[in-house]
Design a protein around this motif. Structure first.
Motif, PDB file in Angstrom:
ATOM      1  N   VAL A  81       0.848  -1.236  -0.225  1.00 51.81           N
ATOM      2  CA  VAL A  81      -0.081  -0.087   0.007  1.00 51.81           C
ATOM      3  C   VAL A  81       0.728   1.164  -0.237  1.00 51.81           C
ATOM      4  O   VAL A  81       1.676   1.355   0.743  1.00 51.81           O
ATOM      5  N   CYS A  82       0.519   2.201  -1.015  1.00 55.00           N
ATOM      6  CA  CYS A  82       1.454   3.467  -0.875  1.00 55.00           C
ATOM      7  C   CYS A  82       0.370   4.454  -1.204  1.00 55.00           C
ATOM      8  O   CYS A  82      -0.311   4.287  -2.309  1.00 55.00           O
ATOM      9  N   LEU A  83       0.375   5.772  -0.507  1.00 54.08           N
ATOM     10  CA  LEU A  83      -0.569   6.716  -0.580  1.00 54.08           C
ATOM     11  C   LEU A  83       0.074   7.991  -0.758  1.00 54.08           C
ATOM     12  O   LEU A  83      -0.415   9.091  -0.794  1.00 54.08           O
ATOM     13  N   SER A  91       6.399   1.564  -5.514  1.00 51.95           N
ATOM     14  CA  SER A  91       5.377   0.642  -4.888  1.00 51.95           C
ATOM     15  C   SER A  91       4.928  -0.245  -6.018  1.00 51.95           C
ATOM     16  O   SER A  91       5.064  -1.630  -5.743  1.00 51.95           O
ATOM     17  N   ALA A  92       4.549   0.174  -7.237  1.00 50.31           N
ATOM     18  CA  ALA A  92       4.035  -0.698  -8.208  1.00 50.31           C
ATOM     19  C   ALA A  92       4.956  -1.605  -8.795  1.00 50.31           C
ATOM     20  O   ALA A  92       4.548  -2.845  -9.094  1.00 50.31           O
ATOM     21  N   ARG A 101      -1.475  -7.516  -6.042  1.00 49.76           N
ATOM     22  CA  ARG A 101      -2.499  -6.523  -6.483  1.00 49.76           C
ATOM     23  C   ARG A 101      -1.986  -5.206  -6.376  1.00 49.76           C
ATOM     24  O   ARG A 101      -1.753  -4.730  -5.192  1.00 49.76           O
ATOM     25  N   HIS A 102      -1.849  -4.367  -7.564  1.00 51.00           N
ATOM     26  CA  HIS A 102      -1.510  -2.946  -7.358  1.00 51.00           C
ATOM     27  C   HIS A 102      -1.766  -2.408  -8.867  1.00 51.00           C
ATOM     28  O   HIS A 102      -1.974  -3.263  -9.966  1.00 51.00           O
ATOM     29  N   PHE A 272      -5.806   2.366 -15.419  1.00 50.69           N
ATOM     30  CA  PHE A 272      -5.958   2.087 -13.931  1.00 50.69           C
ATOM     31  C   PHE A 272      -6.855   0.926 -13.802  1.00 50.69           C
ATOM     32  O   PHE A 272      -7.923   0.859 -14.109  1.00 50.69           O
ATOM     33  N   ASP A 273      -6.091  -0.078 -12.795  1.00 43.46           N
ATOM     34  CA  ASP A 273      -6.675  -1.297 -12.653  1.00 43.46           C
ATOM     35  C   ASP A 273      -7.295  -1.494 -11.282  1.00 43.46           C
ATOM     36  O   ASP A 273      -8.249  -1.743 -10.788  1.00 43.46           O
ATOM     37  N   ASP A 274      -6.014  -1.464 -10.423  1.00 47.37           N
ATOM     38  CA  ASP A 274      -6.383  -2.009  -9.053  1.00 47.37           C
ATOM     39  C   ASP A 274      -5.935  -0.799  -7.987  1.00 47.37           C
ATOM     40  O   ASP A 274      -4.846  -0.622  -8.046  1.00 47.37           O
ATOM     41  N   GLY A 275      -6.915  -0.370  -7.034  1.00 46.11           N
ATOM     42  CA  GLY A 275      -6.249   0.624  -6.256  1.00 46.11           C
ATOM     43  C   GLY A 275      -7.394   1.827  -6.140  1.00 46.11           C
ATOM     44  O   GLY A 275      -8.605   1.706  -6.675  1.00 46.11           O
ATOM     45  N   ALA A 276      -6.887   2.822  -5.580  1.00 45.19           N
ATOM     46  CA  ALA A 276      -7.657   4.089  -5.193  1.00 45.19           C
ATOM     47  C   ALA A 276      -7.330   5.217  -6.069  1.00 45.19           C
ATOM     48  O   ALA A 276      -5.912   5.185  -6.292  1.00 45.19           O
TER      49      ALA A 276
END
Length: 424
Positions: A81-83, A91-92, A101-102, A272-276
């Motif tokens: 997780v990277c915000l 991170s990716a 998953r990312h 953009f596939d997985d994440g916020a």
């Protein structure tokens, strides 16, 4: 109990994701090129004592792969997780190497380049406003002036890899353009050092500035499937400041369907596939105009605002998404959460803030952004704001009025340094 790798913290001090991980019973490791930055904060130190490890990483992100792979072999990670914008690419890349998953490294790198995003969207047939890229280097000041002339007024100048409204300049009038001509070489140098071991690229993007309500749209995606959590309508400071003075987040219960479709088109175009994702736009008479796509959960404690409206932790939602690929449920109850920021009335050193008493259950809390002894000034960008009042409830007018009353009644105590005297 899962093991999370958390890469840096948003704002360099926001521990909400760590607290959410612990509340869910997970373990975490924190990775950063500047662990001392976190260890030096009294409110963070107790949390870091509960970490599996705090990894000191190279300043150059190209050197992260080996140390993270070794840490994974010793104590495997279940999710990354990277915000923090500055380390989204690292991170990716690590997530791909470890099969977690990312969003992809390609999407992370694309979204960290605002000019490249404009080009990609145009390739996908999504009309883009006039814009021009100004690379760093000799003559950048003159090339910046030329780019503004090609884009035309009103225009905005911002770093291609920037965040948090830092080093952003609005040009609305001929007078503004005259000031830019005087400062062009300085502005063209870019923001320099972002902190946490990261230097800015130095390139600038000049693009058309639109007037209208500024919206922050928060989306979660898993395998390309999408849930729009809601929309935050922002209140901006008067020019030349780019600070956000507050806003109101409204949960999406179907009323933002057209905006949801537009957001899906943007996010599909950048892969953009997985994440916020936190997508900012200006709502004009001709529809939404993109400001930028941020490939991470919203920062500046606004994730708490979303949680207050939805009645759950969105950091928890994000952790579950990365672990299982499950999307959070859509909201069924229309609720709102509002913020208002307290701003220093003048430049000085913060001696304290006196808040009025309040027992209204709609008050979620007050979040400090500055502390006693910090130098403060009237806000030019988000980093200058002192503290945020947060309220939540079903009646938007009532919760916004409460937040405004509390900020208006707060008293900011400043110590103005005396000018140095010359002796002799």
């Amino acid at each position: 109990m899962s093991h999370l790798l958390v890469i840096d913290l948003p704002g360099g001090n926001d521990s909400d994701v760590l607290q959410a991980a612990l509340a869910l019973g997970h373990r975490f490791t924190l990775a950063s090129a500047d662990p001392a930055h976190y260890r030096g904060q009294p409110e963070l130190a107790p949390l870091l004592d509960r970490a599996e490890a705090v990894l000191a990483m190279p300043a150059d992100g190209a050197g992260w792969d080996g140390p993270l792979a070794a840490a994974h072999r010793a104590n495997p990670f279940d999710a990354i997780v990277c915000l923090q914008d500055l380390r989204l690419v690292e991170s990716a890349r690590a997530a791909r190497a470890l099969g977690l998953r990312h969003i992809s490294p390609e999407t992370a790198a694309l979204c960290r380049d605002k000019a490249a995003v404009r080009a990609r969207l145009a390739e996908a047939g999504i009309a883009q406003p006039p814009h021009a890229l100004v690379e760093a280097g000799p003559g950048a000041g003159a090339r910046l002036i030329d780019a503004v002339a090609r884009v035309g007024l009103p225009a905005i100048v911002k770093p291609v890899d920037g965040f948090g409204s830092q080093h952003v300049f609005a040009l609305r009038t001929v007078a503004d353009l005259g000031i830019l001509r005087q400062l062009a070489d300085l502005v063209a140098q870019g923001p320099g050092d972002y902190g946490l071991g990261m230097a800015a690229r130095g390139a600038l993007l000049v693009e058309r500035l639109f007037d209208g309500p500024v919206l922050g749209c928060d989306v979660m995606r898993a395998g390309g499937r999408q849930v729009l959590l809601g929309v935050n309508e922002k209140i901006m400071a008067a020019p030349p400041s780019f600070a956000i003075l507050g806003g109101c987040f409204t949960a999406h219960c179907g009323q933002f369907a057209a905006l949801d479709t537009w957001l899906a088109r943007l996010l599909d175009a950048v892969g953009f596939d997985d994440g916020a994702a936190h997508v900012e736009c200006v709502m004009t008479q001709d529809g939404p105009q993109l400001v930028e796509i941020n490939p991470r959960l919203v920062g500046a404690r606004i994730a708490r605002l979303i949680g207050a409206a939805l009645g759950r932790s969105v950091h928890g939602d994000l952790i579950r998404l990365h672990l299982t690929g499950g999307l959070p449920p859509a909201a069924r109850t229309l609720r709102h959460a509002a913020t208002r920021w307290l701003i220093a009335p003048e430049q000085g050193v913060l001696a304290g803030i006196d808040w009025p008493p309040c027992t209204d259950p709609a008050l979620v809390g007050v979040v400090a952004n500055a502390h006693r002894g910090d130098p403060v000034r009237p806000a030019l960008d988000n980093a200058d704001r002192l503290a945020m009042v947060m309220t939540a409830g079903s009646d938007r007018a009532e919760i916004e009025a409460l937040a405004e009353r509390l900020v208006a009644a707060a008293h900011v105590r400043l110590r103005v340094p005396e000018p140095a005297s010359c002796i002799g």
